[in-house]
Design a protein around this motif. Structure first.
Motif, short mmCIF file in Angstrom:
data_model
loop_
_atom_site.label_atom_id
_atom_site.label_comp_id
_atom_site.label_asym_id
_atom_site.label_seq_id
_atom_site.Cartn_x
_atom_site.Cartn_y
_atom_site.Cartn_z
N GLN A 155 0.83 -1.20 0.00
CA GLN A 155 0.00 0.00 0.00
C GLN A 155 0.87 1.26 0.00
N GLY A 156 1.92 1.25 0.81
CA GLY A 156 2.84 2.39 0.85
C GLY A 156 3.55 2.58 -0.48
N LEU A 157 3.95 1.48 -1.09
CA LEU A 157 4.60 1.55 -2.40
C LEU A 157 3.67 2.16 -3.43
N ALA A 158 2.42 1.73 -3.43
CA ALA A 158 1.44 2.29 -4.38
C ALA A 158 1.22 3.78 -4.13
N ARG A 159 1.13 4.16 -2.87
CA ARG A 159 0.94 5.58 -2.55
C ARG A 159 2.15 6.41 -2.95
N LEU A 160 3.33 5.85 -2.72
CA LEU A 160 4.55 6.58 -3.11
C LEU A 160 4.63 6.74 -4.62
N MET A 161 4.21 5.72 -5.35
CA MET A 161 4.25 5.82 -6.81
C MET A 161 3.26 6.87 -7.30
N MET A 162 2.15 7.04 -6.60
CA MET A 162 1.20 8.09 -6.98
C MET A 162 1.74 9.46 -6.56
N ARG A 163 2.34 9.51 -5.40
CA ARG A 163 2.83 10.78 -4.85
C ARG A 163 4.09 11.26 -5.58
N LEU A 164 4.91 10.32 -6.02
CA LEU A 164 6.17 10.63 -6.70
C LEU A 164 6.16 10.00 -8.09
N PRO A 165 5.35 10.53 -9.00
CA PRO A 165 5.16 9.87 -10.30
C PRO A 165 6.45 9.72 -11.11
#
Length: 93
Positions: free
Chosen positions: A17-27
């Motif tokens: 979940q954190g990885l997915a959020r980071l990928m959205m936050r840091l495209p």
């Protein structure tokens, strides 16, 4: 008593979940972050911490009685983790 498998699943779930959020936050990191997280356990663990912090932050933002100082603290924690992730991706560990 919590079984090891249950803890491992929750840890893995928070990391994903954190990885997915980071990928959205840091495209700009999407192309590399998943590969680096797979090869560097430290980054994967950081993703888990980010996922957990984001869940708590989201919950507190919805709670009208939450202490604004604690919300700010969690916002800072999330921002600091994002900076740490960028440093790891740039090789500035």
């Amino acid at each position: 008593m919590v079984r090891k498998e249950g803890v491992a699943y929750l840890t893995r779930q928070a990391a994903e979940q954190g990885l997915a959020r980071l990928m959205m936050r840091l495209p700009a990191t999407r192309a590399t972050i998943r590969a680096v997280a797979a090869s560097q356990p430290h980054l994967y663990e950081l993703c888990g911490a980010y996922g957990e912090a984001c869940v708590v932050l989201d919950r507190m933002r919805r709670d009208r009685s939450a202490d604004p100082a604690i919300i700010t603290e969690y916002e800072i924690i999330c921002a600091e983790i994002e900076v740490d992730v960028i440093r790891i991706l740039l090789g500035d560990q």
